[in-house]
Design a protein around this motif. Structure first.
Motif, PDB file in Angstrom:
ATOM      1  N   GLN A 136       0.871  -1.055   0.100  1.00  0.00           N
ATOM      2  CA  GLN A 136      -0.005   0.181   0.093  1.00  0.00           C
ATOM      3  C   GLN A 136       1.067   1.184  -0.096  1.00  0.00           C
ATOM      4  O   GLN A 136       1.761   1.448   0.853  1.00  0.00           O
ATOM      5  CB  GLN A 136      -0.806   0.052   1.207  1.00  0.00           C
ATOM      6  CG  GLN A 136      -1.819   1.164   1.434  1.00  0.00           C
ATOM      7  CD  GLN A 136      -2.963   1.181   0.613  1.00  0.00           C
ATOM      8  OE1 GLN A 136      -3.128  -0.061  -0.160  1.00  0.00           O
ATOM      9  NE2 GLN A 136      -3.793   1.976   0.461  1.00  0.00           N
ATOM     10  N   VAL A 137       0.732   2.155  -1.091  1.00  0.00           N
ATOM     11  CA  VAL A 137       1.545   3.476  -1.204  1.00  0.00           C
ATOM     12  C   VAL A 137       0.778   4.239  -0.216  1.00  0.00           C
ATOM     13  O   VAL A 137      -0.237   4.583  -0.055  1.00  0.00           O
ATOM     14  CB  VAL A 137       1.356   3.763  -2.546  1.00  0.00           C
ATOM     15  CG1 VAL A 137       2.094   4.958  -2.572  1.00  0.00           C
ATOM     16  CG2 VAL A 137       1.983   2.842  -3.621  1.00  0.00           C
ATOM     17  N   GLN A 138       1.610   4.791   0.685  1.00  0.00           N
ATOM     18  CA  GLN A 138       1.352   6.132   1.586  1.00  0.00           C
ATOM     19  C   GLN A 138       2.128   7.329   1.392  1.00  0.00           C
ATOM     20  O   GLN A 138       3.325   7.221   0.891  1.00  0.00           O
ATOM     21  CB  GLN A 138       1.413   5.586   3.060  1.00  0.00           C
ATOM     22  CG  GLN A 138       0.441   4.536   3.431  1.00  0.00           C
ATOM     23  CD  GLN A 138       0.638   3.933   4.778  1.00  0.00           C
ATOM     24  OE1 GLN A 138       1.568   4.199   5.313  1.00  0.00           O
ATOM     25  NE2 GLN A 138      -0.483   3.881   5.509  1.00  0.00           N
ATOM     26  N   VAL A 148       7.101   9.361   0.605  1.00  0.00           N
ATOM     27  CA  VAL A 148       6.340   8.072   0.153  1.00  0.00           C
ATOM     28  C   VAL A 148       7.044   7.013   0.516  1.00  0.00           C
ATOM     29  O   VAL A 148       8.045   6.627   0.406  1.00  0.00           O
ATOM     30  CB  VAL A 148       6.529   8.164  -1.413  1.00  0.00           C
ATOM     31  CG1 VAL A 148       5.589   6.803  -1.906  1.00  0.00           C
ATOM     32  CG2 VAL A 148       5.818   9.325  -2.148  1.00  0.00           C
ATOM     33  N   SER A 149       5.919   6.193   0.936  1.00  0.00           N
ATOM     34  CA  SER A 149       6.165   4.542   1.533  1.00  0.00           C
ATOM     35  C   SER A 149       5.524   3.632   0.815  1.00  0.00           C
ATOM     36  O   SER A 149       4.463   3.925   0.374  1.00  0.00           O
ATOM     37  CB  SER A 149       6.056   4.609   2.824  1.00  0.00           C
ATOM     38  OG  SER A 149       4.720   4.711   3.408  1.00  0.00           O
ATOM     39  N   GLY A 150       6.035   2.294   0.452  1.00  0.00           N
ATOM     40  CA  GLY A 150       5.340   1.346  -0.120  1.00  0.00           C
ATOM     41  C   GLY A 150       5.427   1.514  -1.699  1.00  0.00           C
ATOM     42  O   GLY A 150       4.630   0.799  -2.258  1.00  0.00           O
ATOM     43  N   GLY A 151       6.211   2.391  -2.396  1.00  0.00           N
ATOM     44  CA  GLY A 151       6.343   2.533  -3.492  1.00  0.00           C
ATOM     45  C   GLY A 151       7.534   3.150  -3.892  1.00  0.00           C
ATOM     46  O   GLY A 151       8.241   3.640  -2.961  1.00  0.00           O
ATOM     47  N   TYR A 194       6.925   6.627 -10.595  1.00  0.00           N
ATOM     48  CA  TYR A 194       5.500   7.104 -11.081  1.00  0.00           C
ATOM     49  C   TYR A 194       5.648   8.496 -11.528  1.00  0.00           C
ATOM     50  O   TYR A 194       6.406   9.340 -11.257  1.00  0.00           O
ATOM     51  CB  TYR A 194       4.804   7.156  -9.629  1.00  0.00           C
ATOM     52  CG  TYR A 194       4.990   5.858  -8.884  1.00  0.00           C
ATOM     53  CD1 TYR A 194       5.175   5.815  -7.455  1.00  0.00           C
ATOM     54  CD2 TYR A 194       4.923   4.590  -9.462  1.00  0.00           C
ATOM     55  CE1 TYR A 194       5.228   4.717  -6.720  1.00  0.00           C
ATOM     56  CE2 TYR A 194       4.928   3.420  -8.755  1.00  0.00           C
ATOM     57  CZ  TYR A 194       5.246   3.448  -7.451  1.00  0.00           C
ATOM     58  OH  TYR A 194       5.213   2.286  -6.609  1.00  0.00           O
ATOM     59  N   ASN A 249      13.261   8.763  -1.480  1.00  0.00           N
ATOM     60  CA  ASN A 249      11.884   8.437  -1.724  1.00  0.00           C
ATOM     61  C   ASN A 249      10.900   9.625  -1.449  1.00  0.00           C
ATOM     62  O   ASN A 249       9.717   9.396  -0.877  1.00  0.00           O
ATOM     63  CB  ASN A 249      11.358   7.176  -1.417  1.00  0.00           C
ATOM     64  CG  ASN A 249      10.472   6.280  -2.506  1.00  0.00           C
ATOM     65  OD1 ASN A 249      10.869   6.437  -3.388  1.00  0.00           O
ATOM     66  ND2 ASN A 249       9.365   5.599  -2.017  1.00  0.00           N
ATOM     67  N   LEU A 273       0.405   5.662 -10.373  1.00  0.00           N
ATOM     68  CA  LEU A 273       1.184   4.486 -10.351  1.00  0.00           C
ATOM     69  C   LEU A 273       1.267   4.021 -11.933  1.00  0.00           C
ATOM     70  O   LEU A 273       2.262   3.290 -12.088  1.00  0.00           O
ATOM     71  CB  LEU A 273       0.907   3.434  -9.414  1.00  0.00           C
ATOM     72  CG  LEU A 273       1.440   3.772  -7.927  1.00  0.00           C
ATOM     73  CD1 LEU A 273       1.109   4.917  -7.533  1.00  0.00           C
ATOM     74  CD2 LEU A 273       0.902   2.351  -7.046  1.00  0.00           C
ATOM     75  N   TYR A 284      -3.218   7.831  -5.526  1.00  0.00           N
ATOM     76  CA  TYR A 284      -3.107   7.735  -4.061  1.00  0.00           C
ATOM     77  C   TYR A 284      -2.824   9.202  -3.721  1.00  0.00           C
ATOM     78  O   TYR A 284      -2.186  10.121  -4.300  1.00  0.00           O
ATOM     79  CB  TYR A 284      -1.851   7.046  -3.597  1.00  0.00           C
ATOM     80  CG  TYR A 284      -2.016   5.549  -3.519  1.00  0.00           C
ATOM     81  CD1 TYR A 284      -1.777   4.791  -5.073  1.00  0.00           C
ATOM     82  CD2 TYR A 284      -2.302   4.841  -2.855  1.00  0.00           C
ATOM     83  CE1 TYR A 284      -1.755   3.603  -5.106  1.00  0.00           C
ATOM     84  CE2 TYR A 284      -2.575   3.414  -2.988  1.00  0.00           C
ATOM     85  CZ  TYR A 284      -2.553   2.794  -4.202  1.00  0.00           C
ATOM     86  OH  TYR A 284      -2.714   1.370  -4.298  1.00  0.00           O
TER      87      TYR A 284
END
Length: 118
Positions: free
Chosen positions: A1-3, A24-27, A32, A77, A100, A107
């Protein structure tokens, strides 16, 4: 899950500067399209700027060209929005967003308030 988590908003006088950050976390931001939007009271959310994929191509709304700069730190990131020569009409909640897959912004962060006093 991108946050996405924004920070850096605040109160500044006209002509001043702020730098917004979007962690950004999870990506992976370099893969992007990362964008900034803003929404002023009583108005629709509007596009401000974007930075696209690995090439880092940038786009700006006409109202911020020459004053705002979007950038990215791939190691952290994180995406930034450097805002200079701020005007009262820049007052809004600023949102970071990620597209994405090229279809649309999937998101969104929670937003950070920017207030520019005259």
């Amino acid at each position: 899950q991108v946050q996405l988590v924004e920070s850096g908003g605040g109160l500044v006088q006209a002509g001043g500067s702020l730098r917004l950050s979007c962690e950004v976390s999870g990506g992976t931001v370099s893969r992007y399209t990362m964008g900034w939007f803003r929404q002023a009271p009583g108005k629709d959310r509007e596009f401000v700027s974007a930075i696209i994929g690995s090439g880092g191509y940038t786009m700006y709304h006409d109202s911020v060209k020459g004053r705002f700069t979007i950038s990215r730190d791939d190691a952290k990131n994180t995406v930034y929005l450097q805002m200079n020569s701020l005007k009262p009409e820049d007052t809004a909640v600023y949102y970071c967003t990620a597209d994405l897959d090229g279809v649309g912004y999937d998101y969104w962060g929670q937003g950070t308030q920017v207030t520019v006093s005259s």
